[in-house]
Motif scaffolding. Structure first.
Motif, PDB file in Angstrom:
ATOM      1  N   UNK A 189       0.587  -1.186   0.402  1.00  0.00           N
ATOM      2  CA  UNK A 189      -0.100  -0.313   0.068  1.00  0.00           C
ATOM      3  C   UNK A 189       0.903   0.673  -0.046  1.00  0.00           C
ATOM      4  N   UNK A 190       0.015   2.515  -0.313  1.00  0.00           N
ATOM      5  CA  UNK A 190       0.625   3.337  -0.212  1.00  0.00           C
ATOM      6  C   UNK A 190       0.595   4.468   0.447  1.00  0.00           C
ATOM      7  N   UNK A 225       3.116  14.674   1.207  1.00  0.00           N
ATOM      8  CA  UNK A 225       3.954  13.360   1.213  1.00  0.00           C
ATOM      9  C   UNK A 225       3.655  12.191   0.772  1.00  0.00           C
ATOM     10  N   UNK A 226       4.455  11.471   0.103  1.00  0.00           N
ATOM     11  CA  UNK A 226       4.271   9.867  -0.361  1.00  0.00           C
ATOM     12  C   UNK A 226       5.192   9.049   0.000  1.00  0.00           C
ATOM     13  N   UNK A 227       5.161   8.285   0.891  1.00  0.00           N
ATOM     14  CA  UNK A 227       5.389   7.132   1.468  1.00  0.00           C
ATOM     15  C   UNK A 227       5.084   5.853   0.703  1.00  0.00           C
ATOM     16  N   UNK A 228       5.965   4.872  -0.002  1.00  0.00           N
ATOM     17  CA  UNK A 228       6.404   3.580  -0.081  1.00  0.00           C
ATOM     18  C   UNK A 228       6.536   2.934   0.493  1.00  0.00           C
ATOM     19  N   UNK A 229       6.521   1.731   0.606  1.00  0.00           N
ATOM     20  CA  UNK A 229       7.629   0.142   1.349  1.00  0.00           C
ATOM     21  C   UNK A 229       8.953   1.114   1.603  1.00  0.00           C
ATOM     22  N   UNK A 230       9.812   1.411   0.290  1.00  0.00           N
ATOM     23  CA  UNK A 230      10.993   1.570   0.623  1.00  0.00           C
ATOM     24  C   UNK A 230      11.466   2.973   1.463  1.00  0.00           C
ATOM     25  N   UNK A 231      10.369   3.866   1.969  1.00  0.00           N
ATOM     26  CA  UNK A 231      10.491   5.380   2.330  1.00  0.00           C
ATOM     27  C   UNK A 231       9.514   5.919   1.522  1.00  0.00           C
ATOM     28  N   UNK A 232      10.252   7.108   2.154  1.00  0.00           N
ATOM     29  CA  UNK A 232       9.212   8.496   1.269  1.00  0.00           C
ATOM     30  C   UNK A 232       9.769   8.588  -0.385  1.00  0.00           C
ATOM     31  N   UNK A 233       8.912   8.558  -0.951  1.00  0.00           N
ATOM     32  CA  UNK A 233       9.247   9.177  -2.630  1.00  0.00           C
ATOM     33  C   UNK A 233      10.053  10.582  -2.430  1.00  0.00           C
ATOM     34  N   UNK A 234      11.332  10.391  -2.904  1.00  0.00           N
ATOM     35  CA  UNK A 234      12.286  12.254  -2.999  1.00  0.00           C
ATOM     36  C   UNK A 234      12.296  12.476  -1.990  1.00  0.00           C
ATOM     37  N   UNK A 282       7.455  -5.490   6.695  1.00  0.00           N
ATOM     38  CA  UNK A 282       6.910  -6.868   6.157  1.00  0.00           C
ATOM     39  C   UNK A 282       6.270  -7.450   6.812  1.00  0.00           C
ATOM     40  N   UNK A 283       6.250  -7.907   8.012  1.00  0.00           N
ATOM     41  CA  UNK A 283       5.542  -8.858   8.787  1.00  0.00           C
ATOM     42  C   UNK A 283       3.920  -8.186   8.276  1.00  0.00           C
ATOM     43  N   UNK A 284       2.946  -7.001   8.978  1.00  0.00           N
ATOM     44  CA  UNK A 284       2.530  -6.824   8.724  1.00  0.00           C
ATOM     45  C   UNK A 284       1.703  -5.720   7.953  1.00  0.00           C
ATOM     46  N   UNK A 285       2.748  -6.203   6.756  1.00  0.00           N
ATOM     47  CA  UNK A 285       2.390  -4.718   5.330  1.00  0.00           C
ATOM     48  C   UNK A 285       1.432  -3.497   5.399  1.00  0.00           C
ATOM     49  N   UNK A 286       2.100  -3.145   6.577  1.00  0.00           N
ATOM     50  CA  UNK A 286       1.583  -1.648   7.233  1.00  0.00           C
ATOM     51  C   UNK A 286       2.591  -0.617   7.606  1.00  0.00           C
ATOM     52  N   UNK A 287       2.109   0.087   7.665  1.00  0.00           N
ATOM     53  CA  UNK A 287       3.144   1.654   8.426  1.00  0.00           C
ATOM     54  C   UNK A 287       2.655   1.742   9.687  1.00  0.00           C
ATOM     55  N   UNK A 319       2.661   2.786  16.297  1.00  0.00           N
ATOM     56  CA  UNK A 319       1.203   2.342  16.168  1.00  0.00           C
ATOM     57  C   UNK A 319       1.213   2.004  14.648  1.00  0.00           C
ATOM     58  N   UNK A 320       0.496   1.206  14.402  1.00  0.00           N
ATOM     59  CA  UNK A 320      -0.349   1.308  13.441  1.00  0.00           C
ATOM     60  C   UNK A 320      -1.184   2.395  12.383  1.00  0.00           C
TER      61      UNK A 320
END
Length: 318
Positions: free
Chosen positions: A78-79, A95-104, A164-169, A298-299
């Motif tokens: 998820x984004x 701000x857009x954050x993906x699984x690798x971290x913040x974009x830009x 990774x385990x929760x597929x969540x931020x 906190x999720x």
């Protein structure tokens, strides 16, 4: 709980003196005795030290294997979109954050962690031995409008990490600055040493075992810091059906704080879950919100509102 004891000291080595306060956290295997000052001018320092005790350290750098997994999953994960509502950044900033971290990202580490703070770089020196040299430490910078405050609060304020385990931020405060707090929407089961913010006041919740009680029920102690009721302590038995907090004279925890609602929040006790904090009373939410300090991860959920670095944010999951 352990029986190790320590003392809280001010940033200049001065002890806080005044009301004695037990501070325990079984999860951290710590049990501190804090000396709480009655002087309101010291509350910012006091809360900062309380936060530093209940806040665990920031995560270590991700391994190469974890980074590879993050790279593989980034398109399926998820984004997270973080929108500024108001504060130190223009309303509507995204701000857009993906699984690798913040974009830009300013760090460009792609380690799944996004650090936020009011300064881009660290400041090496004796007070920051973790930084051998000046380096970029924050992915997203939220500049303070006050230059002195920015220098004072240099460092990492909070993080958002993809699990990774929760597929969540997950979001968590890092003990620098004014703190990161999430606005309560759902009932919150209180844990020992939870730090809460309502209006101008901070509250510490402590769960105390009842003497000679075979049911393992706990008393609730609420200690108030800052604001008009600074230093007041309230004790409640599980037999108490409902505890109300607010400005109204019929509240069990009554505080003359103009930023509080007449009925700000209430606490109930159940046998199954223990003490539960709920914003508002009779399904009517408070005006300015009840906030939980993010001492633990906190999720992040869709629509979550949180505040940090003197800025209000809303999270959206896409």
């Amino acid at each position: 709980m352990g029986n190790c004891r320590g003392e809280l000291r001010g940033c200049c080595g001065n002890e806080f003196r005044g009301t004695e306060y037990e501070f325990a956290d079984a999860n951290l295997a710590m049990n501190y005795r804090l000396s709480i000052t009655d002087k309101k001018t010291n509350n910012e320092v006091l809360v900062k030290h309380i936060r530093s005790i209940v806040t665990s350290k920031e995560p270590s750098r991700q391994s190469a294997n974890t980074k590879a997994k993050l790279q593989d999953i980034v398109k399926q994960a998820p984004l997270l979109i973080i929108k500024v509502l108001n504060g130190n950044l223009p309303a509507g900033t995204v701000f857009r954050v993906n699984a690798q971290g913040a974009e830009q990202s300013l760090r460009g580490a792609s380690d799944g962690i996004t650090y936020f703070g009011c300064k881009k770089r660290s400041c090496k020196g004796k007070k920051r031995p973790q930084y051998e040299k000046e380096e970029i430490v924050n992915d997203i910078v939220i500049k303070s409008k006050d230059k002195d405050t920015a220098l004072k609060h240099r460092g990492r304020h909070f993080l958002v990490e993809y699990s990774l385990s929760e597929n969540a931020y997950l979001i968590k405060d890092l003990g620098v600055g004014y703190g990161a707090y999430v606005k309560l929407v759902n009932p919150l089961v209180l844990k020992d040493n939870m730090l809460l913010s309502m209006g101008e006041s901070f509250f510490i919740a402590n769960l105390l075992a009842e003497d000679n009680d075979e049911t393992n029920s706990t008393k609730l102690r609420i200690k108030v810091f800052s604001g008009p009721s600074n230093g007041e302590v309230f004790y409640f038995s599980p037999l108490k059906q409902r505890i109300t907090i607010g400005r109204s004279g019929d509240c069990e925890i009554q505080i003359e704080d103009h930023l509080l609602s007449k009925y700000q929040a209430h606490i109930i006790h159940t046998r199954e879950k223990g003490w539960i904090l709920i914003d508002g009373v009779n399904a009517k939410p408070s005006t300015n919100g009840t906030w939980l300090y993010l001492s633990e991860k906190h999720k992040v959920y869709d629509g979550m509102v949180f505040k940090a670095v003197q800025t209000l944010f809303k999270a959206e999951i896409a």
